[in-house]
Write a protein that holds these residues in place. Sequence first.
Motif, PDB file in Angstrom:
ATOM      1  N   GLY A 111      69.790  86.793  54.805  1.00  0.00           N
ATOM      2  CA  GLY A 111      68.583  85.912  54.592  1.00  0.00           C
ATOM      3  C   GLY A 111      68.319  85.155  55.907  1.00  0.00           C
ATOM      4  N   ARG A 112      69.034  84.897  56.874  1.00  0.00           N
ATOM      5  CA  ARG A 112      68.562  84.428  57.969  1.00  0.00           C
ATOM      6  C   ARG A 112      67.873  85.333  58.813  1.00  0.00           C
ATOM      7  N   PHE A 113      68.374  86.792  58.870  1.00  0.00           N
ATOM      8  CA  PHE A 113      67.812  87.847  59.635  1.00  0.00           C
ATOM      9  C   PHE A 113      66.173  88.214  59.022  1.00  0.00           C
ATOM     10  N   GLY A 114      66.190  88.007  57.620  1.00  0.00           N
ATOM     11  CA  GLY A 114      64.843  88.314  57.066  1.00  0.00           C
ATOM     12  C   GLY A 114      63.960  87.221  57.359  1.00  0.00           C
ATOM     13  N   ILE A 115      64.310  86.011  57.203  1.00  0.00           N
ATOM     14  CA  ILE A 115      63.554  84.727  57.623  1.00  0.00           C
ATOM     15  C   ILE A 115      63.112  84.921  59.107  1.00  0.00           C
ATOM     16  N   LEU A 116      64.052  85.081  59.995  1.00  0.00           N
ATOM     17  CA  LEU A 116      63.726  85.256  61.196  1.00  0.00           C
ATOM     18  C   LEU A 116      62.467  86.287  61.721  1.00  0.00           C
ATOM     19  N   ILE A 117      62.660  87.312  61.048  1.00  0.00           N
ATOM     20  CA  ILE A 117      61.577  88.538  61.300  1.00  0.00           C
ATOM     21  C   ILE A 117      60.435  88.088  60.692  1.00  0.00           C
ATOM     22  N   VAL A 118      60.410  87.377  59.686  1.00  0.00           N
ATOM     23  CA  VAL A 118      59.053  87.030  58.851  1.00  0.00           C
ATOM     24  C   VAL A 118      58.499  85.884  59.947  1.00  0.00           C
ATOM     25  N   VAL A 119      59.333  85.034  60.078  1.00  0.00           N
ATOM     26  CA  VAL A 119      58.702  84.133  61.006  1.00  0.00           C
ATOM     27  C   VAL A 119      58.157  84.660  62.418  1.00  0.00           C
ATOM     28  N   LEU A 120      58.822  85.509  63.064  1.00  0.00           N
ATOM     29  CA  LEU A 120      58.420  86.131  64.361  1.00  0.00           C
ATOM     30  C   LEU A 120      57.075  86.837  64.190  1.00  0.00           C
ATOM     31  N   LEU A 121      56.901  87.682  62.936  1.00  0.00           N
ATOM     32  CA  LEU A 121      55.879  88.609  62.801  1.00  0.00           C
ATOM     33  C   LEU A 121      54.611  87.617  62.548  1.00  0.00           C
ATOM     34  N   VAL A 122      54.710  86.318  61.858  1.00  0.00           N
ATOM     35  CA  VAL A 122      53.537  85.291  61.646  1.00  0.00           C
ATOM     36  C   VAL A 122      53.264  84.768  63.003  1.00  0.00           C
ATOM     37  N   VAL A 123      54.289  84.565  63.943  1.00  0.00           N
ATOM     38  CA  VAL A 123      54.113  83.716  65.190  1.00  0.00           C
ATOM     39  C   VAL A 123      53.175  84.848  66.002  1.00  0.00           C
ATOM     40  N   VAL A 124      53.766  86.198  66.205  1.00  0.00           N
ATOM     41  CA  VAL A 124      53.112  86.909  66.972  1.00  0.00           C
ATOM     42  C   VAL A 124      51.748  87.314  66.469  1.00  0.00           C
ATOM     43  N   ALA A 125      51.398  87.245  65.207  1.00  0.00           N
ATOM     44  CA  ALA A 125      49.939  87.343  64.765  1.00  0.00           C
ATOM     45  C   ALA A 125      49.487  86.298  65.158  1.00  0.00           C
ATOM     46  N   LEU A 126      49.810  84.906  65.033  1.00  0.00           N
ATOM     47  CA  LEU A 126      49.015  83.833  65.226  1.00  0.00           C
ATOM     48  C   LEU A 126      48.607  83.888  66.764  1.00  0.00           C
ATOM     49  N   VAL A 127      49.584  84.171  67.857  1.00  0.00           N
ATOM     50  CA  VAL A 127      49.528  84.131  69.133  1.00  0.00           C
ATOM     51  C   VAL A 127      48.258  85.313  69.387  1.00  0.00           C
ATOM     52  N   SER A 128      48.581  86.463  68.773  1.00  0.00           N
ATOM     53  CA  SER A 128      47.749  87.636  69.356  1.00  0.00           C
ATOM     54  C   SER A 128      45.965  87.205  68.743  1.00  0.00           C
TER      55      SER A 128
END
Lengths: 316, 289
Positions: B13-30
């Motif tokens: 669950g931790r791994f999944g949440i981290l990846i999803v959050v990372l994805l959203v952050v990268v998208a927002l930064v981009s």
Amino acid sequence: MIRYALTRLGLLVLGLAVASALIFLALRVLPGDVAQLVGGTQATPEQVEALRESLGLNVPLWQQYLGWIGGLFRGDLGTSLLTGTSVATELVDKAQVTVPLAAMSLTVALVVGIPLGILSALGRHRAGGTALSVAAQALAAVPVVWAGMMLVVVFAVWLGWLPPQGFPRAGWNDPGAAVRALILPALTIGVVEGAMLLRFVRSATLQAIGQDYVRTAAAKGLTRTRALLRHGLPNVGLSIITVLGVQIAGIIVGAVVIEQLFTLPGVGRMLVADVAARDLPKVQGELLALTGFVLVVGFVVDLVHRLIDPRQREAA
Amino acid sequence: MSTLKRLWSLSTGRFGILIVVLLVVVALVSLVWTPFDPGAVDARARWADPSWPHVLGTDNNGRDIASLLMAGTRTTIAVAVGAGVVATVLGLALAALGSLATRWVRESVAVLVDILIAFPVLLIAMMISAVWGGSLAVVIWAVGIGFGVNIARVTRPELRRVLQSDFVLAGRASGLTSWQNLTRHLLPNVAPVFIVQLSWGMAVAVLAEAGLSYLGFGAPVTQPSWGVLLSDLQRYIAVHPLTVIWPGLAITFTVLGLNLLGDALREAADPTLAERAPSARIHVPGVVA
């Protein structure tokens, strides 16, 4: 059993009817005129009208549909708009690549999935079992195209053992070259599908380990592994049959993508080209053939499962 | 809250949440910053090896691969969310029809769902794109329809079970309106199975985007997308084999994250079912690409 088979057969026929109607209708709501599309922008209105007539587009939809279905029963899947060849003939021709590819992929998937899945469950408290399970989890997330590219890089570009692309012009008249051309594509699909199978076999085996009859057998003096092999695995085998149906569907779909990557002249690559060229009668026939195949596999798998699993028969 | 906590306590669950959050952050930064303009062609920097400032190297047009990947995140999220919305609406509507309507409608819906579930997502996508041509909408609709029937299949029995349960009867008896009963009792009970399916469906959407864009039926070639990047770079695989690694890794990580999140959600919602998770997921025929 017979009653079940008949009900299930009814569902299959209904499924084929729904599938054919959906495919037919979906391809008819085209925004634009098929006759115009075939004739091209240079065609005069008279030419378009003549085309419409020769393509049978001037009769009501339901007559077109019935005509198509009627043809199916005579083995006539329609005719290509662009080349004028029979769709059925071409399908048979291309299946000579796709069917062996699917069979090889399935073999790889079984060889990877079943023994490693059992091993991974047996060793679930040990590092090896965990590593297998993690690897399977990761592999199941890999896009098939990319897995194919990686295999090409390693085995074709770096090691030079196998051809990176293509199929021998002589086809199966040159069996050695034909098999070599199919090894990398089959490995690609087989490993990715095998990873999914591994996960399933693992969980099924874990469930079997927890069953009372396995525990009883172990208590009566068999080692845990032997108890599992003798009493647990037959049950695992049964549940694997159900998964196989889904796996075969997955392999066919994988073939559509992988034939493109390896430029193999199979059903999948033909379908991709025909969709891009909007050769609608051909796309229609090919889609029906593929979905029909998937539905029939599902039907056979259900019947076999029912036939050899006594619990299911009693439940009816 | 407690579900989230339980989810976080599972390593998957931790791994999944981290990846999803990372994805959203990268998208927002981009949206506001990428190392280079993802579309910028620079003839002098063609096929740069990974090094500063092109950390992942460049492609045949001298475009910065890291920037293309960052921008591609947005396409991935758009497809996953879009397919999720279509699947949710379709799936819940079918599940509701299949458990609330008259008997005849209920059974027809069940049979229809059984039939549709056998259609591989890829074939649905090709059917749609034969008509409308390739686009991201094709991917969204195909995965949405394919997964909608899956959601319906899994949610319907749950809905039926809850409908016949004591607390819903009690709620009705104590004068709750159907709407109140729906929001207070039905949805919270059906939500767990449904959310698990949704996260798996989104993983399929990410794979489908890559596969269909690769085949030319997904994102237009002008759009930054992992699938498009994969097919662009594949043409040079014999000369520059390593460039093709990055988009593949991005896709794999995202799909892995969503899969693990689904597994963990299932375990957090119902620990007894945890070991059976893959068997439920595997009932998704034709996971594309």
